[in-house]
Design a protein around this motif. Structure first.
Motif, PDB file in Angstrom:
ATOM      1  N   ILE A 785       4.381  11.972   3.594  1.00  0.00           N
ATOM      2  CA  ILE A 785       4.676  11.054   4.696  1.00  0.00           C
ATOM      3  C   ILE A 785       3.648   9.932   4.770  1.00  0.00           C
ATOM      4  O   ILE A 785       3.896   8.918   5.417  1.00  0.00           O
ATOM      5  CB  ILE A 785       4.752  11.807   6.045  1.00  0.00           C
ATOM      6  N   ASP A 789       5.428   4.657  -0.729  1.00  0.00           N
ATOM      7  CA  ASP A 789       6.619   4.466  -1.556  1.00  0.00           C
ATOM      8  C   ASP A 789       7.686   5.525  -1.327  1.00  0.00           C
ATOM      9  O   ASP A 789       8.761   5.467  -1.943  1.00  0.00           O
ATOM     10  CB  ASP A 789       6.219   4.472  -3.039  1.00  0.00           C
ATOM     11  N   HIS A 791       9.524   6.107   1.277  1.00  0.00           N
ATOM     12  CA  HIS A 791      10.723   5.593   1.949  1.00  0.00           C
ATOM     13  C   HIS A 791      11.740   5.077   0.916  1.00  0.00           C
ATOM     14  O   HIS A 791      12.927   5.391   0.971  1.00  0.00           O
ATOM     15  CB  HIS A 791      10.358   4.457   2.918  1.00  0.00           C
ATOM     16  N   GLN A 792      11.228   4.277  -0.002  1.00  0.00           N
ATOM     17  CA  GLN A 792      12.123   3.673  -0.985  1.00  0.00           C
ATOM     18  C   GLN A 792      12.742   4.735  -1.897  1.00  0.00           C
ATOM     19  O   GLN A 792      13.915   4.638  -2.278  1.00  0.00           O
ATOM     20  CB  GLN A 792      11.361   2.631  -1.819  1.00  0.00           C
ATOM     21  N   LYS A 795      15.591   6.328   0.072  1.00  0.00           N
ATOM     22  CA  LYS A 795      16.734   5.419   0.198  1.00  0.00           C
ATOM     23  C   LYS A 795      17.481   5.296  -1.148  1.00  0.00           C
ATOM     24  O   LYS A 795      18.722   5.320  -1.192  1.00  0.00           O
ATOM     25  CB  LYS A 795      16.254   4.047   0.662  1.00  0.00           C
ATOM     26  N   GLU A 826       5.438   6.389  12.056  1.00  0.00           N
ATOM     27  CA  GLU A 826       6.045   5.251  11.349  1.00  0.00           C
ATOM     28  C   GLU A 826       7.112   5.746  10.371  1.00  0.00           C
ATOM     29  O   GLU A 826       8.193   5.141  10.254  1.00  0.00           O
ATOM     30  CB  GLU A 826       4.951   4.479  10.601  1.00  0.00           C
ATOM     31  N   PHE A 827       6.832   6.841   9.664  1.00  0.00           N
ATOM     32  CA  PHE A 827       7.778   7.401   8.697  1.00  0.00           C
ATOM     33  C   PHE A 827       9.070   7.826   9.403  1.00  0.00           C
ATOM     34  O   PHE A 827      10.186   7.536   8.950  1.00  0.00           O
ATOM     35  CB  PHE A 827       7.120   8.584   8.001  1.00  0.00           C
ATOM     36  N   GLU A 830      11.128   4.828  10.638  1.00  0.00           N
ATOM     37  CA  GLU A 830      11.754   4.078   9.553  1.00  0.00           C
ATOM     38  C   GLU A 830      13.048   4.758   9.094  1.00  0.00           C
ATOM     39  O   GLU A 830      14.081   4.102   8.905  1.00  0.00           O
ATOM     40  CB  GLU A 830      10.769   3.964   8.387  1.00  0.00           C
ATOM     41  N   LEU A 831      12.994   6.081   8.905  1.00  0.00           N
ATOM     42  CA  LEU A 831      14.171   6.777   8.394  1.00  0.00           C
ATOM     43  C   LEU A 831      15.205   7.067   9.474  1.00  0.00           C
ATOM     44  O   LEU A 831      16.387   7.228   9.190  1.00  0.00           O
ATOM     45  CB  LEU A 831      13.755   8.073   7.712  1.00  0.00           C
ATOM     46  N   CYS A 836      18.831   9.359   9.559  1.00  0.00           N
ATOM     47  CA  CYS A 836      18.278  10.674   9.219  1.00  0.00           C
ATOM     48  C   CYS A 836      17.765  11.368  10.476  1.00  0.00           C
ATOM     49  O   CYS A 836      17.416  10.733  11.467  1.00  0.00           O
ATOM     50  CB  CYS A 836      17.141  10.531   8.204  1.00  0.00           C
TER      51      CYS A 836
END
Length: 939
Positions: A785, A789, A791-792, A795, A826-827, A830-831, A836
């Motif tokens: 977490i 990178d 997150h990408q 996705k 933040e993680f 974002e998702l 999610c």
């Protein structure tokens, strides 16, 4: 008219001269008495100042004069000072009459004489062999003392002479006794100086006496003037009052609201007289006097009996007047409320012949009173219905109202508390400092605005019971913006704070032994390491392992093993210092942080632990077990890095002690570190890396079942990871995941799990398959977490395999989330934008679960399995699970219980309202490809 009757009319104070009045009030007409008063008034300051000078003289002459003499002289000064101050105090306490006695002057004369003799005796030790500065200092001090005494004592010349003469003559005589002309001349100068002082004091005394005589004469003049002014003012007030009274009465009878009447004391009370103001009720005097309409005809029928009874009671009881409210009927049918003030009139035989009085229309006042009563009832009903404790006071802090909750909180009945001060009913203290808080009423009125302290307050009742509360205090203002009182509102937080403390204790302590748990111990260890790096202090970390716990569990029972752990914990506490932090790290492993301890002292304490363990003979079911322990220790100093590293060192040392046969301690050294790097780190690093490259990681799944029969959300399972070794045997995650996390290989494993679990889900549970439209939970580590990178990667995997974000739930352990709070928040944000969902794993095991939860917008709370596993036998764990469920329900987060291993626990969880369960009682973990197709379809 009350002022005229009392005869207390006075000249307004502003017309008098304040200074003159004050002066006259202070002094007695007798001049000698005033002299005594003046001397005693100034004496305390003069005596105190003289004593301070005596102390300075003693200190200054200590280097040149005889110490014994100076000490005796200062003691004499102290005694005479105390005696004279006592005399002044006795004078001040004496009555005004006794102060005029001449004995006070005699006593003060004797005191001044003694003081002068003591001061003059300093000349007996005076020596011209002293350095000049000491001689000068002594002479100046004597001259200053007698000069300064003029203003204090010269009001009575004899007192001043009694003090000055011995004070000057004794040193002068001592100087004249020297054969040197210099000393003789200095003695003559002192005597001449004394004569000058007598002349000055005589003139000062004359001025004082003249001033006192003038004040005495002025007193008679002022008294005469005040008497004349008072009589003149009284006459003016009497005339003005009479004129105003006559004018008011004339207006009252002609134009005012008062209606005067006179009725006969006969049946129906026929009118004999009534004023013209009766027109306000629609009648004329001519219509009522001598007519058929009686006074009883005007009174409302419902009030007639009450009025008759009141008038009759007034007549029989001998009362001279009566005041009563009742209703009368107007000529046009209207009903008006009136106030009746009437007097029974008697003849010479004492018989009542008629009643005289007046009536005043009070209809508007009655309406206002009714509205106020209704408003009061509504307000009290509202206050009764709210859960908060409400207290209202007047501006003096006296209680006017307590709500039912306030009665419970203070322990006072409302009627008993009315009129008492707030401080009499309860006290408030700051929860942190326990310092008393100024009364809230006076504080609120002082700042003139609502006060709402943000910190917890301790409300302490008079019986000693305490509550933790938050309160607000608001001023009650009138329409004219004048304060009428204060309203206090208390919110009882006692149960909430107790629950928080209990949960905090549970979150930081081991439920079985009461020692610290692993997370709290690691936190304290990290703090100690950080402080050691700054201060250079040394600590020692111990890893203690019971050698025979498995034998006790296998041959006895787990209950016997638990009892052994409790006894072992108690033994550790006795062997160690109060400042040492002791924790149960898990199973049979304990950690000890010896703060500010050298390695030598730690070795001595370790020996003590080993000896105490030998004496600990544990018995169960007539079996006696000899217990031994292995201890590993490592030094914590400025070179130590972090808690996990230090605990790994102590663990390695403990394993070394076990390898050497146990029942001993072993100290970690750098050579041990090199050995472990060669034998362990390199092996796991290479094994994990090879397994990822060779695709030897295996995905397992474990079902998460809803506890509510109405839940049809589809298949919900957690993805678990295993590893195959070179021989194809499965390696459980507990063996390789800790090494992967320690050596930064965990992110690679997480990425592999994400990609392969998404691929499996797309193949078996895709939307086009019409199967298991539920949810798949994937675990992510703290390192992942924090990976920018990740997150990408997620996705990209979703797009590649066509997995809907709504079907994915990421599980983050509570410890990882809290230790990386900002990155975790933040993680998650974002998702969550993609759709999610998130679950907070192992919830309840962390240090500050409830405090950090509001910063983590998760969808599920996975209750730590350590609480669930034995909640059917452990009340504390049961309470912990219930508390977490209630918290999740309040904030709208679903709960999942881990380690559900029996039907009884499932029933308990269902009763508590827990939403989902996961564990062996639901389903054993199995490879994803082996999940039963019927489970997928039925889900």
């Amino acid at each position: 008219m009350p002022e005229i009757e009392s005869g207390k009319h006075r000249i307004p104070d502003e017309l008098m001269e304040p200074d003159m009045v004050t002066e006259v009030a202070v002094f007695d007409p007798d001049v000698e008495g005033q002299q005594i008063e003046l001397v005693y008034t100034q004496a305390a300051t003069a005596i105190g100042a003289a004593f301070l000078i005596a102390c300075l003289v003693t200190g200054a002459l200590w280097a040149v004069a005889d110490h014994t003499y100076l000490t005796l002289w200062l003691v004499a000064q102290t005694v005479q000072t105390l005696l004279r101050l006592g005399l002044v105090l006795r004078y001040r306490k004496a009555s005004e009459q006794s102060r005029q006695s001449s004995r006070w002057m005699l006593l003060f004369f004797v005191g001044a004489l003694v003081a002068g003799i003591i001061w003059g005796s300093i000349g007996l030790v005076f020596s011209f062999s002293w350095p000049v500065e000491y001689q000068t200092f002594t002479v100046l001090c004597l001259a200053g003392i007698v000069s300064g005494a003029i203003s204090s004592y010269a009001a009575m010349l004899s007192v001043y002479i009694a003090f000055m003469v011995p004070c000057i003559l004794i040193p002068a005589q001592s100087m004249l006794s020297y054969s040197s002309s210099l000393q003789t001349n200095l003695g003559l100068i002192l005597m001449l100086f004394a004569g000058v002082l007598v002349a000055i004091a005589r003139n000062y005394n004359k001025n004082v006496i003249m001033s006192l005589q003038l004040r005495t004469e002025n007193q008679s003049l002022v008294t005469s003037m005040r008497s004349a002014n008072r009589k003149l003012q009284d006459e003016i007030l009497v005339r003005g009052t009479i004129q105003k009274s006559l004018l008011s009465e004339q207006q009252l009878f002609t134009n005012g609201p008062v209606t005067v009447f006179r009725v006969a004391a006969e049946k129906g009370w026929p009118f004999e007289y009534i004023s013209g103001t009766v027109a306000q009720f629609g009648y004329s005097p001519e219509q009522l006097v001598g007519g058929q309409t009686t006074y009883s005809d005007l009174i409302h029928p419902d009030d007639l009996q009450r009025v008759a009874k009141a008038w009759s009671l007034s007549a029989t009881s001998g009362s001279r007047s009566l005041g009563i409210d009742y209703r009368i009927r107007c000529n046009d049918g209207r009903i008006r409320w009136v106030y009746d003030y009437s007097v029974p009139i008697r003849n010479d035989d004492g018989e009542i012949t008629h009643y005289s009085g007046y009536i005043l229309d009070i209809t508007e006042r009655k309406a206002s009173e009714y509205e106020l009563q209704q408003e009061k009832e509504r307000a009290e009903l509202t206050l009764h219905s709210i859960a908060e404790a409400v207290i209202t006071t007047d501006v003096n802090g006296q209680i006017e109202y307590l709500s039912p909750r306030a009665e419970e909180l203070t322990g006072w009945d409302r009627e008993m508390a009315r009129g008492l001060s707030v401080a009499r009913v309860f006290s408030m203290f700051d929860n942190d400092s326990q310092s008393f808080i100024e009364e809230a009423v006076s504080q609120c009125l002082h700042v003139d605005e609502t006060m709402t302290p943000n910190n917890d307050i301790v409300l302490r009742r008079n019986d000693g019971q305490q509550y933790t509360v938050r309160y607000s205090a608001s001023p009650i203002m009138s329409n004219a913006n004048t304060p009428l009182g204060v309203i206090l509102v208390f919110h009882d937080l006692t149960d909430t704070r107790n629950m928080e403390r209990e949960l905090s204790y549970v979150a930081t302590h081991d439920a079985l032994t009461g020692l610290l748990n692993r997370s709290e111990f690691e936190m304290q260890l990290n703090h100690a390491i950080g402080y050691a790096g700054k201060s250079g202090e040394e600590h020692v970390l111990l890893h203690v392992d019971i050698d025979q716990l498995k034998i006790v569990n296998d041959t006895g029972s787990h209950e016997a093993g638990d009892e052994l752990l409790r006894q072992f914990s108690a033994m550790l506490k006795k062997c160690l210092r109060d400042s040492d932090a002791i924790a149960r790290l898990g199973g049979d492993e304990f950690g000890v942080l010896m703060k500010n301890c050298s390695i030598d002292n730690a070795m001595s304490l370790a020996e003590n632990i080993l000896e105490s363990v030998k004496r600990l003979r544990f018995s169960n079911d007539e079996r006696v077990f000899e217990i031994s322990t292995s201890i590993g220790m490592t030094l914590i100093n400025e070179h130590s890095r972090r808690a996990t590293h230090a605990m790994s060192e102590a663990d390695l040392a403990c394993q070394a002690a076990k390898d050497m046969g146990g029942n001993r301690y072993h100290i970690y050294t750098s050579s041990d570190e090199e050995l472990m790097r060669r034998q362990d780190e390199m092996q796991w690093v290479s094994r994990i890396s090879e397994a990822i490259l060779e695709d030897r990681l295996v995905l397992f799944g474990q079902l998460i079942a809803p506890l509510s029969p109405d839940d049809d959300g589809g298949l919900h399972f957690e993805v678990l990871v295993r590893m195959k070794d070179d021989q194809g045997e499965l390696v459980m995650p507990g063996r390789f995941l800790p090494a992967a996390e320690r050596y930064n290989l965990i992110t690679g494993i997480d990425r592999w799990v994400v990609s392969h679990s998404f691929a499996w889900y797309a193949e078996h549970c895709g939307a086009d398959k019409g199967q298991c439209p539920g949810m798949m939970s994937v675990n992510l580590s703290g390192a992942s977490i924090c990976d920018p990178d990740i997150h990408q990667h997620i996705k990209t995997a979703m797009l590649k395999y066509g997995v809907s974000p709504a079907s994915v739930c990421f599980e983050i352990t509570e410890t990882a989330a809290i230790s990386n709070l900002s990155a975790a928040a933040e993680f998650i944000h974002e998702l969550r934008k993609l759709g999610c969902r998130f679950a907070l794993d192992d919830f309840g095991s962390g240090l500050s679960s409830f405090g950090y939860l509001k910063n983590l917008p998760v969808d599920y709370l996975k209750i730590d399995g350590t609480f669930v596993r034995d909640m059917d036998t452990d009340d504390v764990n049961h309470a912990m699970v219930s508390a977490i469920q209630q918290l999740g329900k309040i904030i709208g987060i679903k709960t999942i219980a881990e380690f559900v291993e029996s039907e009884s626990i499932m029933e308990m969880l269902s009763e508590l309202g827990v939403d989902y369960a996961q564990g062996y009682a639901i389903s054993m973990p199995k490879p994803l490809e082996d999940l039963d197709k019927t489970e997928l379809r039925s889900a």
